[in-house]
Design a protein around this motif. Structure first.
Motif, PDB file in Angstrom:
ATOM      1  N   CYS A 121       0.822  -1.215   0.000  1.00 44.47           N
ATOM      2  CA  CYS A 121       0.000   0.000   0.000  1.00 44.47           C
ATOM      3  C   CYS A 121       0.851   1.259   0.000  1.00 44.47           C
ATOM      4  CB  CYS A 121      -0.894   0.043   1.239  1.00 44.47           C
ATOM      5  SG  CYS A 121      -2.014  -1.336   1.394  1.00 44.47           S
ATOM      6  N   THR A 122       0.317   2.301  -0.612  1.00 43.10           N
ATOM      7  CA  THR A 122       0.914   3.626  -0.473  1.00 43.10           C
ATOM      8  C   THR A 122       0.229   4.333   0.690  1.00 43.10           C
ATOM      9  OG1 THR A 122      -0.700   4.727  -1.915  1.00 43.10           O
ATOM     10  CG2 THR A 122       1.235   3.725  -2.975  1.00 43.10           C
ATOM     11  N   GLN A 123       0.881   5.344   1.225  1.00 40.08           N
ATOM     12  CA  GLN A 123       0.283   6.106   2.318  1.00 40.08           C
ATOM     13  C   GLN A 123      -0.988   6.805   1.861  1.00 40.08           C
ATOM     14  OE1 GLN A 123       1.579   5.843   5.484  1.00 40.08           O
ATOM     15  NE2 GLN A 123      -0.409   6.745   6.000  1.00 40.08           N
ATOM     16  N   GLU A 124      -0.995   7.237   0.614  1.00 43.39           N
ATOM     17  CA  GLU A 124      -2.179   7.900   0.068  1.00 43.39           C
ATOM     18  C   GLU A 124      -3.380   6.954   0.063  1.00 43.39           C
ATOM     19  OE1 GLU A 124      -3.607  10.304  -3.990  1.00 43.39           O
ATOM     20  OE2 GLU A 124      -1.655   9.297  -3.913  1.00 43.39           O
ATOM     21  N   GLU A 125      -3.150   5.698  -0.297  1.00 44.00           N
ATOM     22  CA  GLU A 125      -4.237   4.715  -0.285  1.00 44.00           C
ATOM     23  C   GLU A 125      -4.752   4.489   1.130  1.00 44.00           C
ATOM     24  OE1 GLU A 125      -3.197   1.787  -4.057  1.00 44.00           O
ATOM     25  OE2 GLU A 125      -2.057   1.568  -2.196  1.00 44.00           O
ATOM     26  N   ASN A 127      -4.618   6.526   3.648  1.00 45.28           N
ATOM     27  CA  ASN A 127      -5.272   7.735   4.161  1.00 45.28           C
ATOM     28  C   ASN A 127      -6.638   7.984   3.538  1.00 45.28           C
ATOM     29  OD1 ASN A 127      -3.036   8.213   5.742  1.00 45.28           O
ATOM     30  ND2 ASN A 127      -2.150   9.754   4.382  1.00 45.28           N
ATOM     31  N   SER A 128      -6.923   7.311   2.436  1.00 43.20           N
ATOM     32  CA  SER A 128      -8.193   7.561   1.740  1.00 43.20           C
ATOM     33  C   SER A 128      -9.380   6.924   2.454  1.00 43.20           C
ATOM     34  CB  SER A 128      -8.118   7.026   0.303  1.00 43.20           C
ATOM     35  OG  SER A 128      -8.101   5.601   0.289  1.00 43.20           O
ATOM     36  N   GLU A 378     -13.863  10.587   0.876  1.00 46.80           N
ATOM     37  CA  GLU A 378     -14.316  11.652  -0.024  1.00 46.80           C
ATOM     38  C   GLU A 378     -15.629  11.324  -0.734  1.00 46.80           C
ATOM     39  OE1 GLU A 378     -12.119  10.941  -4.280  1.00 46.80           O
ATOM     40  OE2 GLU A 378     -10.957  12.003  -2.757  1.00 46.80           O
TER      41      GLU A 378
END
Length: 482
Positions: A121-125, A127-128, A378
């Motif tokens: 995972c990326t941090q952006e994923e 955090n979503s 979101e």
């Protein structure tokens, strides 16, 4: 010639023997999710559960994924929820991707059968998705600590957050308002999605709505509510089964007050089926057949409720008790998508699990089919928008339960009201097994607590159980941590 015939028979015997050996192997390979099918597609074995409506949802989700990923074929296995974990426990090797309920997560994460998903995972994923959803599936095996921490690994992608709250049958409610000469405006004022009722208000409302039912047989009458969720009852009176990481029993005054409220809805106020009748019909059947004004629902129930075209329903926050600091706190169920640490198609399995949990494509379809509230933060405004003309109208209550007083929708700021609505993970998530809870419920049943009217009798009954609950927690922790 006879010699040639012998050679032919010998050769035929060898060929037959080879077929006996090879064919089962080929069949096993074909059925093994760690291989490709005849078209070269990677096979991912996926286990899940749910009602028939939920099963249809997942069939659509799997079809969507395979349309987007033509190199993959999902091989599903569906079970009823009551037998899923029994079958999962006996299955070896484990399926590539599988449902893992929060109530069983701790013991299976501790057992080492689940892949650490953090490297994928990326941090952006991360955090979503709602923090309450993602953080629940971190676990530190060394310290036996649940939740996100420095050394914790991520053993599941959240399937969803399942905020559970009260739902009412609007048509039946209106009928009972009229039958009992109540003021409709006054009743609906109590059903404010932003202002939870107290226990006293809720109890009186149910009494007023069912006055005309007194004297009718149990089978013929309408009840206010078919049962009361125990976790929500305790949490909304600032109580719990245990404290300090499930090491100290929690039968205190707030706990006793909550259990007494639950029991006396039936024994004193007669707005809930009594112990002898409550099991005769399940809660949903009672609700859908217009025999109960309220019941409990999670977002996934929309998949079933929407099929009942004549059903008009809406939701309200959980009522709260009189204990100091008490607020409306429902329980939040959850589940994750786990990936087998021994999967032969790990990369593709993780990709599928991540798609189910975090992709807009999946979330939009799943939400539109009535399966869940969106995992992706979101997407929340679209979920509660009045432009989406579906039931329940008060969908924002689900979000209030999971957003931990952050007023993520800005509705409390706009109304000037205090945010008293939140949610807490159900108690079984924090424990290695359910023995302690099973024993508690058995004690309440065998001691006929559900028939007691006296608060004093209920108090004495629970005080006498403190040592047994403590013993059950001690034995559980000793068994798993040592």
């Amino acid at each position: 010639m006879e010699e040639n015939m012998k050679k032919k028979y010998a050769l035929l015997s060898v060929l037959l023997l080879l077929m006996v050996i090879i064919l089962p192997v080929l069949a096993a390979c074909d059925n093994d999710s760690g291989t490709t099918d005849s078209q070269g597609r990677t096979k991912i074995k996926f286990w899940y559960w749910g009602s028939l409506a939920e099963k249809k949802v997942y069939e659509e989700l799997m079809d969507r994924y395979m349309e987007e990923n033509e190199n993959v074929i999902i091989v599903p296995t569906h079970y009823e929820s009551n037998i899923y974990m029994t079958n999962f426990q006996g299955e070896n090797p484990k399926p590539d991707v599988f449902f893992m309920p929060d109530t069983d997560f701790l013991s299976w994460a501790d057992a080492g059968i689940m892949e650490d998903l953090l490297p994928y995972c990326t941090q952006e994923e991360l955090n979503s998705v709602w923090p309450k959803a993602m953080d629940e599936y971190y676990y530190d095996v060394e310290t036996h600590t649940l939740g996100k921490s420095a050394n914790a690994k991520l053993y599941g992608f959240p399937k969803d957050l399942g905020p559970v709250t009260l739902v009412y049958n609007e048509t039946l409610l209106d009928k009972q308002i009229a039958a009992n000469g109540l003021n409709k405006q006054d009743v609906y004022k109590l059903l404010d999605p932003r202002t939870p009722m107290t226990w006293a208000q809720f109890t009186q409302l149910l009494v007023d709505l069912t006055k005309d039912q007194k004297g009718l047989s149990k089978a013929d009458r309408i009840y206010g509510i078919p049962y009361y969720e125990m976790d929500a009852c305790l949490y909304s009176n600032n109580a719990n089964y245990f404290y300090e990481n499930a090491t100290k029993q929690g039968i205190d005054n707030n706990f006793i007050q909550a259990i007494a409220f639950n029991i006396q809805l039936a024994t004193v106020y007669d707005v809930m089926p009594d112990a002898d009748f409550s099991g005769s019909t399940d809660a949903y059947t009672r609700f859908l057949s217009n025999k109960s004004i309220f019941t409990w629902m999670g977002p996934w129930d929309n998949a079933d409720f929407w099929d009942y075209k004549s059903l008009k329903y809406n939701i309200v926050p959980v009522p709260y008790g009189p204990a100091e600091g008490a607020q409306s706190v429902s329980f939040v169920g959850s589940m994750c998508y786990g990936v087998s640490a021994k999967s032969k198609v790990k990369e593709e399995a993780v990709k599928f699990a991540k798609w189910l949990s975090m992709s807009k494509s999946c979330q939009e379809l799943s939400v539109s089919l009535g399966q869940q509230v969106p995992n992706i933060i979101e997407m929340v405004n679209d979920y509660v928008s009045a432009d989406w003309d579906v039931q329940p109208a008060n969908r924002s209550v689900f979000i209030d339960i999971i957003d931990d007083h952050t007023d993520s929708l800005g509705l409390y700021a706009a109304s000037g009201k205090q945010d008293m609505v939140s949610g807490k993970t159900r108690a079984l998530y924090y424990t290695y097994d359910s023995t302690w809870r099973t024993n508690l419920l058995n004690y309440l049943n065998t001691s006929e607590a559900w028939k007691m009217k006296s608060t004093e009798d209920i108090t004495n009954l629970l005080i006498n159980y403190r040592s047994q609950l403590q013993s059950d927690l001690d034995n559980m922790n000793k068994r798993f941590k040592n």
